[in-house]
Enzyme design. Structure first.
Site, mmCIF file in Angstrom:
data_model
loop_
_atom_site.group_PDB
_atom_site.id
_atom_site.type_symbol
_atom_site.label_atom_id
_atom_site.label_comp_id
_atom_site.label_asym_id
_atom_site.label_seq_id
_atom_site.Cartn_x
_atom_site.Cartn_y
_atom_site.Cartn_z
ATOM 1 N N HIS A 91 63.538 25.971 59.508
ATOM 2 C CA HIS A 91 63.138 27.169 60.337
ATOM 3 C C HIS A 91 62.178 27.168 60.817
ATOM 4 C CE1 HIS A 91 63.816 31.006 62.172
ATOM 5 N NE2 HIS A 91 62.327 31.653 62.548
ATOM 6 N N SER A 92 62.292 26.080 62.161
ATOM 7 C CA SER A 92 60.273 26.795 62.497
ATOM 8 C C SER A 92 60.398 25.430 63.156
ATOM 9 C CB SER A 92 59.808 27.691 63.070
ATOM 10 O OG SER A 92 59.299 28.131 63.781
ATOM 11 N N TYR A 93 58.466 25.922 62.328
ATOM 12 C CA TYR A 93 57.910 24.657 62.018
ATOM 13 C C TYR A 93 58.140 24.036 60.830
ATOM 14 C CZ TYR A 93 52.641 22.053 61.045
ATOM 15 O OH TYR A 93 51.807 22.000 60.913
ATOM 16 N N GLY A 94 58.728 24.747 59.669
ATOM 17 C CA GLY A 94 59.262 23.709 58.468
ATOM 18 C C GLY A 94 59.969 23.020 59.052
ATOM 19 N N GLY A 95 60.988 22.507 60.195
ATOM 20 C CA GLY A 95 61.329 21.665 60.206
ATOM 21 C C GLY A 95 60.394 20.647 60.908
#
Length: 377
Positions: free
Chosen positions: A292-296
């Site tokens: 999700h979001s920055y985790g990608g």
């Protein structure tokens, strides 16, 4: 309102007298007069109506909240949703209360990962000593031994921790939309091994001692004269800041220092560490990531699909100016809801990827990260 007029009226009278005696003052004189007036104000007297102490319960029961059968956070007595503005005109105090509740919810989600999802907590680094700072991830029993499928879950940046997508959704909506629990349960049901990353758990905070504060101020290699001049400026700056800080932040909080976790001091380091020590060592032929979001950002080099916030219906192709993953609509314009709204489509994408792979010539899966270590960037 009483406080407002007790400050305004003397200032108005003073300015009027100055105008009668000397004519209309310029802006510089007005500023000087205001500073002079403020310097005479008894701050302790004005701060009698301080904000309440920043002391909050450390359990949901203490806050008088509970999660109902639908996974919604509700007041234990009234059944009402969470109220942010618990005390009017005390935004900072309300925010601190919200953050304290958030920490309790983080621990609550950790408990659900272990009790409801039957995941085990794994300490990082794997060779951590007893006294060094530590982090952790969660894994299913078969995460490294499942020969078929492994699902890796990665949340975004900010205050969220392992098992969460968005704290705001957990508090204001429900556990299903705000946590990774639906993904974990479905993955286990469909025969996946599971690893839940914890990329925001990068350091621990410990209270600064007076000796540490003094050491940090005396450790400079600058010449004595330059350091004295710098210290004088810093003292003056601190004096002015403290004067106004007493209005904004009447309760001085403890000073802390951050002790970073070895090889896990940033989200990027954490992702690489888990890849090298766990994911790359797994027996699974097919490894899937939901980030999700920055985790990608750590995994955009791989073949993927990006469900983005959009007003278009779910799975509608969305144009992108960047050469990254193909983008499709998540069926919502709210960024924090994208992981929940695209939930059924993501597992469909996984199944289709396996079918396509099985119908083509098999290639050896990659088992090492070719990315540069965070400290080398």
């Amino acid at each position: 309102m009483h406080l407002y007029f007790s400050i305004l009226n003397p200032l108005t009278a003073w300015v009027m007298m100055a105008q009668l005696q000397q004519g209309v003052p310029d802006e510089k004189e007005k500023t000087t007069a205001l500073k002079d007036l403020l310097s005479r104000i008894d701050l302790d007297e004005l701060m009698k109506k301080d904000e309440p102490p920043l002391e909050f319960p450390d359990t949901l029961e203490g806050f008088e909240y509970t999660f109902n059968e639908k996974g919604q956070l509700r007041h234990a007595k009234t059944g009402e949703p969470f109220v942010f503005n618990y005390r009017e005109d005390l935004h900072r105090w309300n925010q601190k209360r919200y953050e304290a509740l958030g920490e309790i919810i983080t621990k609550h989600v950790y408990g659900l990962l272990e009790k409801e999802c039957h995941l085990k907590k794994i300490t990082l680094p794997v060779d951590a000593t007893e006294n060094e700072p530590k982090s952790f991830i969660f894994m299913s029993e078969d995460a490294l031994t499942n020969p078929d499928k492994l699902l890796v879950l990665i949340h975004g940046n900010g205050v969220v921790r392992a098992g969460q997508w968005a704290r705001r959704l957990i508090i204001n909506e429900d556990l299903d939309s705000g946590t990774q629990i639906p993904y974990i349960k479905k993955a286990i049901e469909e025969g996946y091994g599971v690893i839940v990353l914890n990329p925001n758990e990068n350091y621990i905070e410990v209270e600064k001692t007076k000796a540490q504060v003094q050491l940090s101020s005396d450790s400079s290699d600058e010449p004595a004269e330059k350091r004295e001049r710098k210290d004088k400026i810093q003292k003056e700056t601190k004096k002015r800041r403290d004067f106004y800080e007493k209005y904004r932040n009447p309760q001085k909080e403890k000073e802390t220092i951050q002790m970073y976790i070895r090889d896990n001091g940033s989200p990027e380091e954490h992702a690489i560490y888990v890849w090298d020590h766990f994911i790359s060592q797994s027996a699974a032929e097919n490894v899937f990531f939901v980030a999700h979001s920055y985790g990608g950002l750590a995994f955009v080099e791989l073949n993927c699909c990006n469900w983005v916030s959009s007003s278009e219906p779910l799975d509608t192709s969305v144009e992108s100016m960047l050469p990254d993953c193909p983008r499709v609509s998540a069926g919502t314009e709210r960024h924090e809801l994208t992981s929940w709204k695209s939930f059924p489509s993501i597992f469909k994408f996984f199944s289709e990827a396996i079918e396509a792979k099985n119908s083509s010539v098999k290639t050896a899966p990659m088992r090492r990260s070719n990315r540069i270590k965070y400290e080398e960037l």
